[in-house]
Design a protein around this motif. Sequence first.
Motif, PDB file in Angstrom:
ATOM      1  N   THR A   1       0.833  -1.200   0.000  1.00 36.24           N
ATOM      2  CA  THR A   1       0.000   0.000   0.000  1.00 36.24           C
ATOM      3  C   THR A   1       0.872   1.255   0.000  1.00 36.24           C
ATOM      4  O   THR A   1       0.632   2.191  -0.762  1.00 36.24           O
TER       5      THR A   1
ATOM      6  N   VAL B   1     -10.353  -0.154  -0.970  1.00 33.00           N
ATOM      7  CA  VAL B   1     -10.331  -0.587   0.426  1.00 33.00           C
ATOM      8  C   VAL B   1      -9.921  -2.055   0.510  1.00 33.00           C
ATOM      9  O   VAL B   1      -9.056  -2.433   1.311  1.00 33.00           O
ATOM     10  N   PHE B   2     -10.491  -2.870  -0.351  1.00 37.37           N
ATOM     11  CA  PHE B   2     -10.192  -4.301  -0.283  1.00 37.37           C
ATOM     12  C   PHE B   2      -8.782  -4.596  -0.787  1.00 37.37           C
ATOM     13  O   PHE B   2      -8.116  -5.498  -0.288  1.00 37.37           O
TER      14      PHE B   2
ATOM     15  N   LEU C   1      -6.557  -3.802   2.140  1.00 39.13           N
ATOM     16  CA  LEU C   1      -6.661  -4.776   3.219  1.00 39.13           C
ATOM     17  C   LEU C   1      -6.094  -6.131   2.822  1.00 39.13           C
ATOM     18  O   LEU C   1      -5.579  -6.863   3.652  1.00 39.13           O
ATOM     19  N   ARG C   2      -6.215  -6.462   1.541  1.00 37.40           N
ATOM     20  CA  ARG C   2      -5.745  -7.780   1.087  1.00 37.40           C
ATOM     21  C   ARG C   2      -4.292  -7.745   0.630  1.00 37.40           C
ATOM     22  O   ARG C   2      -3.803  -8.699   0.051  1.00 37.40           O
ATOM     23  N   ARG C   3      -3.604  -6.656   0.866  1.00 41.34           N
ATOM     24  CA  ARG C   3      -2.198  -6.484   0.484  1.00 41.34           C
ATOM     25  C   ARG C   3      -1.992  -6.667  -1.014  1.00 41.34           C
ATOM     26  O   ARG C   3      -1.061  -7.339  -1.443  1.00 41.34           O
TER      27      ARG C   3
ATOM     28  N   LYS D   1     -15.664  -9.647   3.406  1.00 47.36           N
ATOM     29  CA  LYS D   1     -15.131  -9.346   4.723  1.00 47.36           C
ATOM     30  C   LYS D   1     -14.392 -10.558   5.288  1.00 47.36           C
ATOM     31  O   LYS D   1     -13.246 -10.455   5.720  1.00 47.36           O
TER      32      LYS D   1
ATOM     33  N   THR E   1     -11.303 -11.521   3.382  1.00 52.78           N
ATOM     34  CA  THR E   1     -10.224 -10.550   3.525  1.00 52.78           C
ATOM     35  C   THR E   1      -9.500 -10.709   4.852  1.00 52.78           C
ATOM     36  O   THR E   1      -8.280 -10.683   4.919  1.00 52.78           O
ATOM     37  N   PHE E   2     -10.288 -10.902   5.920  1.00 55.43           N
ATOM     38  CA  PHE E   2      -9.663 -10.905   7.241  1.00 55.43           C
ATOM     39  C   PHE E   2      -9.268 -12.295   7.705  1.00 55.43           C
ATOM     40  O   PHE E   2      -8.418 -12.447   8.570  1.00 55.43           O
TER      41      PHE E   2
ATOM     42  N   TYR F   1      -7.649   3.712   6.754  1.00 53.80           N
ATOM     43  CA  TYR F   1      -7.176   2.577   7.537  1.00 53.80           C
ATOM     44  C   TYR F   1      -6.552   3.033   8.855  1.00 53.80           C
ATOM     45  O   TYR F   1      -6.564   2.311   9.848  1.00 53.80           O
TER      46      TYR F   1
ATOM     47  N   ASP G   1     -11.244   1.055  12.735  1.00 51.76           N
ATOM     48  CA  ASP G   1     -11.020  -0.384  12.763  1.00 51.76           C
ATOM     49  C   ASP G   1     -12.198  -1.145  12.170  1.00 51.76           C
ATOM     50  O   ASP G   1     -12.230  -2.362  12.194  1.00 51.76           O
TER      51      ASP G   1
ATOM     52  N   LEU H   1     -14.699  -2.145   9.048  1.00 52.78           N
ATOM     53  CA  LEU H   1     -14.676  -2.183   7.588  1.00 52.78           C
ATOM     54  C   LEU H   1     -15.670  -1.203   6.968  1.00 52.78           C
ATOM     55  O   LEU H   1     -15.340  -0.450   6.055  1.00 52.78           O
TER      56      LEU H   1
END
Lengths: 379, 372
Positions: free
Chosen positions: A100, B24-25, B28-30, B167, B170-171, B222, B226, B228
Amino acid sequence: MDILSLLNDLLFDYTLRTVALGSAVLGIVSGALGSYAVLRKQSLLGDAMSHAALPGIAIAFLLTGSKISLVLILGAAIAGWIATLIIMSIVRTTRIKYDTALGMILSVFFGFGLVLLTIIQKRPDATQAGLDKFLFGQAAALLERDVITMALLGSVAIATMLVFWKQFKLLSFDPDFGATLGFPMRFLDVVLTTLIVIAIVTGLQTVGVVLMSAMIVAPASAARQWTDRLGPMIFLSAAFGALAGVSGALLSSSISRLPTGPTIVLCVSAIVVLSIFLAPARGLVWSWFRDRRNRGRLRLEGMLEDLYSLALQHKDPGHAHPVSVLRLMSADKGGVDNSLRKLEEQGLVRRVKSEDWALTKEGIEHARQIIKLGVGEGQ
Amino acid sequence: MSGEQIEIQIIASLVAVTCAIPGVFLVLRRMAMMSDAISHAILLGIVLAFFAIHDISSPLLIIGAALSGVLTVSIVELLNKTKLVKEDAAIGLVFPVLFSIGVILIARYAWSIHLDVHAVLLGELAFAPFDRLTVGGFDLGPKSLYVMGTILLINLIFILLFYKELKISTFDAGLAAALGFSPGLIHYGLMGLVSVTAVGAFDAVGSILVVALMVTPPAAAYLLTDKLSYMIILSAVIGVVSAISGFWLAILLDANIAGSMATMAGLVFLIVFLFAPDRGIVAIARRRSRQRWEFAGKMLAIHLLNHEGTPDEKRESQVEHLEENLCWKEGFANKVIKYAESKGILIHDRGMLRLTGYGREYAMKSVTDEST
């Protein structure tokens, strides 16, 4: 244009010679230093650095009003450096992940660079012409003094790399071990990153910020396929880079409307594809052949074992059995006849009746050996 | 403000929101760099689709380009599967090739038409209001408004339909697989979404700034939340703020709009990075320094408590002695004493330190209960 006249031009045509030399220097420097970036999993850092260099170029021009490549390259290097620093500190201090931070800094710096470029372009004087060649590179516009600058910077970078050879090797493969030996790993990290920045910015004029990352990643990834040793890898990588640079420059000069940067990138990517397929040991083609051979060998060995275990039911280990039984025992139904034929050629089995097969004396010996060694470990 | 300016701001905001949602995803998902790869690679898709249908404004162009985005992702994964190149190198190898082919095709065959590399790479939002959608002679507004609106709608529908799946996968990818969600389906769905979004935004802001709008607002969000759902909303808000302020910056400087938007997005991130309530640099620094004083004060209180009523109390309670005993520098010791005094932990009386009643209690509590 035939080869001879191309060679003639390469030696005596000023523009072509300059372009080819410049591209060769670019290929050597980025190939050699790119090896470290790839080995340290920093391939995309090159992408970020090269995009981030854009505002540096613009600011260097705004401040000095000069278009001498050394000045612009210096600006680019400082910006690339700052970008790297910011990426590292974002990753260190927040929970934002490396990818990121890379994507963000890359695009924000580039955007800022664009803003500056458009401002420069709207200035009344026409001195700015040609700054946007840094976007895609314009090898044809290289001057002899640009090439000399590139060669000087590149030599300094490569000389530094050679001086710190052992330390950089440690840094790339086992930095913790290096630290326990008392080497200043952080400092070395900074030095190596600086060298990579230098490699990137020297190439910007030729292939541009968008495609420069390929020159860092591709030659090294290709070289990696051919060797497991650092020295040969760096040498090969530099050679691949130079080969791609020169051939790309020649191609684009002999075919009209073929931009140099993208052509060089395609050349170097072709080398990558060839390496991935053809490199001995690791290459896809060889490993495919190896797999096939192993599979075939295992199948034959299985067949021998089947025949042997069947024969054990009888007094005579050379007792013949119908092919239908073997088919039942075999995992792949279709390959049985094929395997039997191959075993027959090797003299390990013989056909007793039209459908019945038995082990020969050598076959029995072979089967015993396989069972003793265990299946699949017969190498 | 002219009508055009309003329209540009609306389009810019739409682009920003549309990019922020899948962004966003990605964050979060690198997979943030995947957006870089996709946004470059779709150039080839656009060019090829253009050759096939010869119409720069056809919606088929978007589909063709989106397919090339998904193709990029699959080539990268194929390359990863061979295990011959490092994972990040795979991305860095694939997209320059596709992009180069695109650039060469444009340079060789499409140089005379409305497809020039600069526009593709940099985008030109200022021209967006001139390409209008007219139905039966009625002017319905700029075309890109409708294109981006549709893509935003697709994004919203996808996210709302698969919110739970996205969700969980992803987590906790393991849990998602155990529950029977197909990770591949979600992954490629998301990549398809990123591709379509990138193609749509491409026209307006160009390929590299798509990355800025996809990655930067979610990165800032981010650091602020905390949750989503909040993160998605915050990213959209930050995107809009960057878009509109970027537009005005561009007007002010007479510069490229997309670049200004990216610059503003970066600036917003910088502000959040510094001043976010919990995770900002300032907040972290203040927390660290508070913890440092608290810890030092506690140590001092415990030290005094330890020696209270013992024969060497006199010696141990001297200010000078603290420096050698607790290895504190002179200035630091004085500051700690001041801090402890202000908290009512001890009394400083002519070089001697004495615990107060509260200080005694405080020290006891610190020793027995580690959580305070």
